[in-house]
Write an enzyme that holds these catalytic residues in place. Structure first.
Site, PDB file in Angstrom:
ATOM      1  N   LYS A   4      24.878 -14.423  60.769  1.00 52.73           N
ATOM      2  CA  LYS A   4      25.690 -13.437  60.054  1.00 52.73           C
ATOM      3  C   LYS A   4      25.056 -12.048  60.129  1.00 52.73           C
ATOM      4  O   LYS A   4      25.765 -11.036  60.237  1.00 52.73           O
ATOM      5  CB  LYS A   4      25.870 -13.859  58.585  1.00 52.73           C
ATOM      6  CG  LYS A   4      26.788 -15.048  58.400  1.00 52.73           C
ATOM      7  CD  LYS A   4      28.217 -14.750  58.786  1.00 52.73           C
ATOM      8  CE  LYS A   4      29.155 -15.881  58.413  1.00 52.73           C
ATOM      9  NZ  LYS A   4      30.553 -15.637  58.826  1.00 52.73           N
ATOM     10  N   TYR A  52      20.763 -20.900  53.517  1.00 57.68           N
ATOM     11  CA  TYR A  52      21.669 -20.412  54.561  1.00 57.68           C
ATOM     12  C   TYR A  52      21.018 -20.410  55.942  1.00 57.68           C
ATOM     13  O   TYR A  52      21.698 -20.482  56.947  1.00 57.68           O
ATOM     14  CB  TYR A  52      22.170 -19.016  54.178  1.00 57.68           C
ATOM     15  CG  TYR A  52      23.591 -18.725  54.622  1.00 57.68           C
ATOM     16  CD1 TYR A  52      24.579 -19.690  54.521  1.00 57.68           C
ATOM     17  CD2 TYR A  52      23.936 -17.479  55.110  1.00 57.68           C
ATOM     18  CE1 TYR A  52      25.881 -19.414  54.905  1.00 57.68           C
ATOM     19  CE2 TYR A  52      25.231 -17.189  55.494  1.00 57.68           C
ATOM     20  CZ  TYR A  52      26.199 -18.168  55.385  1.00 57.68           C
ATOM     21  OH  TYR A  52      27.485 -17.889  55.777  1.00 57.68           O
TER      22      TYR A  52
END
Length: 278
Positions: A160, A153
């Site tokens: 995020k 990620y």
């Protein structure tokens, strides 16, 4: 109905497979009026989906990298409704070199793009909606819990994590106006966006084994969409600055279940017998 008479702005609808599409669909079923946003070549996809949701559903132009689009959005909503009760922020993007194990080599230009689109846009959208949320309301952003580092990620994970912090600061500043701001942290879902994440399939396969309620990336959209509608409603009036998980309980469990019988066989001991200290 849960959202009867609510005026909702919903971003991120591309195709019927989009999570935001499911939120829009449930919101309409629960009595809300909705407006969608789109921009550029992808706007035609949003307009096609808008027709499937409900005839006459308007799609407003919003490119979050264009500062002029936010005041224009405020004015368009003012003319249409005069107020806004809820906003769904479903906007995220990272260049290919910001994902997939390239963390140490990602250039600033790619990180900057990911942060502006995926994180800063929430603040900009909240500021655009704020003057129209005269009766209070709810802002919900779609999240993937990044209190820990994930494989693959990379810089989207950093964005995020920053999004989650942004939720808390917006909750602080907008709370006195009666505006709630929350993140909805879903488990992995089979969406168009997920296809662009290298290694997504591996993450998806292991999720259901660890989540006590189980998880299916292809069929869990509905649960996430319903939770988003609950957050957009008046039924959680004192919940703000929160990360609400809809992930089958994965976040609460430290590791997948283990087979203790295999350990017993390997150690050669009986159940309940402590290992030898000598």
């Amino acid at each position: 109905m849960l959202l009867q008479g609510k005026k909702l702005l919903i971003t991120g609808v591309l195709t019927p497979q989009s999570l935001a599409y499911g939120v829009a669909e449930h919101a309409l079923e629960q009595g809300a009026d909705i407006v969608l946003t789109g921009f550029g070549r992808a706007r035609s996809l949003t307009e096609r989906s808008a027709k499937r949701l409900k005839a006459g559903t308007e799609v407003l132009e919003l490119d979050v990298t264009n500062p002029a689009h936010f005041p224009a959005l405020t004015e368009a909503l003012r003319q249409r409704w005069g107020r806004v009760d809820g906003v769904l922020h479903s906007i995220a993007y990272a260049p290919e070199d910001a994902l997939g194990g390239n963390f140490l080599n990602t250039p600033w230009e790619s990180v900057q793009t990911a942060f502006r689109v995926s994180t800063f846009s929430l603040k900009e959208l909240a500021v655009a909606a704020m003057p129209l949320m005269t009766q209070g309301g709810s802002i919900v952003t779609l999240d993937f819990d990044n209190r820990v580092a994930w494989p693959i990620y990379d810089w989207m994970g950093v964005c995020k994590a920053a999004l989650e912090a942004t939720v808390r600061y917006l909750a602080r500043d907008l709370g006195p106006k009666g505006i709630r701001v929350n993140a909805l942290a879903a488990g992995p879902l089979a969406t168009i966006a997920a296809k662009g994440i290298p290694g997504f399939k591996s993450l998806e396969k292991g999720w259901g084994a660890q989540a006590p309620l189980g998880w299916d990336a292809r069929t869990s959209h509905d649960m996430v969409a319903r939770t988003a509608c609950a957050l957009l409603s008046d039924w959680l009036p004192s919940t703000t600055g929160e990360m609400v998980h809809v992930d089958g309980g994965y976040h609460a469990i430290g590791a997948p279940p283990v087979d203790t019988r295999a350990d017993e066989k390997e150690g050669g001991g009986e159940s309940g017998t402590p290992p030898s200290a000598g």
